[in-house]
Structure formats: C-alpha cells, structure tokens
Design an enzyme around this catalytic site. Structure first.
Site, mmCIF file in Angstrom:
data_model
loop_
_atom_site.group_PDB
_atom_site.id
_atom_site.type_symbol
_atom_site.label_atom_id
_atom_site.label_comp_id
_atom_site.label_asym_id
_atom_site.label_seq_id
_atom_site.Cartn_x
_atom_site.Cartn_y
_atom_site.Cartn_z
ATOM 1 N N GLU A 49 0.845 -1.192 0.000
ATOM 2 C CA GLU A 49 0.000 0.000 0.000
ATOM 3 C C GLU A 49 0.885 1.247 0.000
ATOM 4 O OE1 GLU A 49 -3.865 1.600 2.540
ATOM 5 O OE2 GLU A 49 -2.294 0.494 3.584
ATOM 6 N N LYS A 73 -10.109 0.669 -2.327
ATOM 7 C CA LYS A 73 -10.178 0.218 -0.934
ATOM 8 C C LYS A 73 -11.560 0.491 -0.343
ATOM 9 C CE LYS A 73 -7.525 0.762 3.377
ATOM 10 N NZ LYS A 73 -6.374 1.474 3.985
ATOM 11 N N CYS A 96 -4.942 -3.620 2.934
ATOM 12 C CA CYS A 96 -4.644 -3.298 4.333
ATOM 13 C C CYS A 96 -5.815 -3.523 5.295
ATOM 14 C CB CYS A 96 -4.120 -1.867 4.417
ATOM 15 S SG CYS A 96 -3.179 -1.523 5.940
#
Length: 279
Positions: free
Chosen positions: A42, A114, A156
C-alpha cells in the site's frame, strides 16, 4: 507459479520511491518463459503527506502519473504487477485508494478501490488515523482472471473484514492480495493471525506485501512482515524486517486439494454479503 512481494519503506518523495522500486525490479531474477507476479505494498509511491499531495498526483483514472509510472515498470521488466495503491480522483473531491493489476505488457487487467477506510485511534505516535478525510471508499469487489488463477484484490484494513474475503471466494478467487501499511502497534498484535485466518477461511493463497520501518522522519512506523500464506494457513515465505523481496513458488493444486477434502463453502449455511462484483 513465481511470486515476489516487495517490502518497502516508502516516503512522501515519489521520485525516491519510484527509484527504489525500479532498482529492486532490476535485480529481480526472472524466467523469461514463465509468468512472474510482483506485489507492491500500500502507498508504495506516496506514503503520508497532506490531502493536497494526494490530489496533485491523482490525475484521472487513465492518465494519472503514478499509474503510468507503475504500468511502465511492469512492461519494462515484463512482470504482472499488483501495484500497491495510488490515489485516483473520486467524484466527491476526495481520492480513491486504488490498486491496479497490470499484465506484463503494462496493460490494466482490473482495479480495486479500498472499501474499508482506517478511521481508528492507535496507541502510537500518530494516535489518530482518519483516512476518510482524504479518501473515498470503493463500492465493488474485484476478482480478476490471470495466468496465475483468479486473483482477488484487497488493501490493508480490509483484512479485518472476513465478509469481503468470503465474497471474493464466492466470486471465484484462488489467490488474494493484501498490499498493506499496518501500523507497528496493530501489526505486532494482529497482522499474522489475521492473514492466516483469512487464508484458512477462504482456502486461498494470501499474498501480503507490507510497508516496514520509520517513514517521513519518524512520523509513521509500520510493522512489515510481508508474507505468503498457503490455503491451510501455513507460512510459505516471509520477511519480518528490512526492505527487499520475499520470493515464493506456489501451486494452485494445493488450493484445489484442500477445497475438495474440506468443502467449507458448500457446508456454509449463511448468505454471502450483497456486494457488486467487477469480476
């Protein structure tokens, strides 16, 4: 199947981050006749910085400078690349934290924005993380056909949401990538156990490329421990600290064998979450 995860210590300096990634790709040993998958963490090209910095590099979905830089590297070094995350302009004036998947010619196979934003309090030097002030959440899952199998994309904080991983498994995922920048505090507590849990639950191979160390003069510290986890929850390869590659060879035959012997998706009596799929 040749897999390489790159552990980075990225900063706000886009040029320096790009030079580091290119230097690592130059040293990457590849078989010209065998596809090679590279996974970046990321924020691999822009870690930290204010909203204005994210907007300055966002561009549009097709012509952003960071996207073009990474797709060019994929083509130059002839690797398939899960390109960490870069900012992409959103309709509301914020940016998406977007993960592209490029083929070995630099063409875009798909992307994922995301879904889960890190708005939490952590007992570290930063204390408060509010991604939603800069980033806009995505609205779809992404499972992409590749020569390596069907790859599901996450980022993440998504790791804490098993429903997302189950949705990708139901959409056909055999491999799931997790480009990440876990804080040192949360990573030390939960990183490994979460990766192994998601691998066991989905019976997928998990590829988790991470940021590591102190960033931007010590204003942020990340955990590292980039990992390849097998569908039985076994650790195939990892790099705890430092920057550089984690290499592994994996075989989807193990995925199919485990799913055949323990068909948990068939046994599950709960309904999958209703998420739009872009597979």
């Amino acid at each position: 199947m040749h897999i390489s995860l790159l552990q980075c210590q990225s900063s706000r300096d886009v040029s320096a981050n790009l030079l580091f990634i290119e230097s690592q790709l130059k040293d990457l040993k590849r078989d010209a006749d065998t596809p090679h998958l590279v996974v970046l963490p990321e924020c691999s090209l822009l870690f930290g910085g204010h909203e204005s910095a994210q907007l300055a590099y966002a561009g549009d979905s097709d012509q952003g400078p960071l996207k073009l830089a990474l797709s060019s590297l994929a083509a130059q070094y002839q690797v398939f690349m899960v390109a960490g995350t870069i900012p992409a302009l959103a309709e509301d004036g914020r940016v998406y934290s977007r993960c592209y998947l490029f083929d070995d010619k630099g063409d875009t196979l798909g992307y994922y924005d995301k879904l889960h934003l890190f708005d939490v309090d952590v007992a570290d030097g930063t204390k408060q993380y509010r991604e939603s002030e800069t980033f806009c959440p995505g609205d779809h899952i992404s499972v992409i056909d590749t020569p390596f199998g069907k790859i599901g994309l996450t980022v993440c904080y998504d790791l804490r949401f098993p429903d997302l991983f189950r949705a990708m498994r139901l959409a056909g995922a055999e491999i799931i990538t997790v480009p990440s920048a876990f804080t040192k505090v949360t990573g030390e507590a939960h990183w490994q156990v979460l990766l192994q849990a998601r691998a066991i639950e989905t019976q997928c191979i998990i590829l988790a490329a991470a940021q590591w160390g102190q960033h931007n003069e010590g204003s942020r510290e990340t955990w590292g421990q980039s990992m390849v986890v097998g569908p039985w929850g076994n650790i195939i390869a990892q790099r705890q600290t430092g920057t550089g590659w984690v290499h592994a060879e994996v075989d989807l035959a193990e995925v199919h064998s485990i799913r055949s012997k323990m068909p948990v998706m068939q046994h599950n009596r709960f309904i999958a979450p209703a998420l739009k799929s872009s597979s």
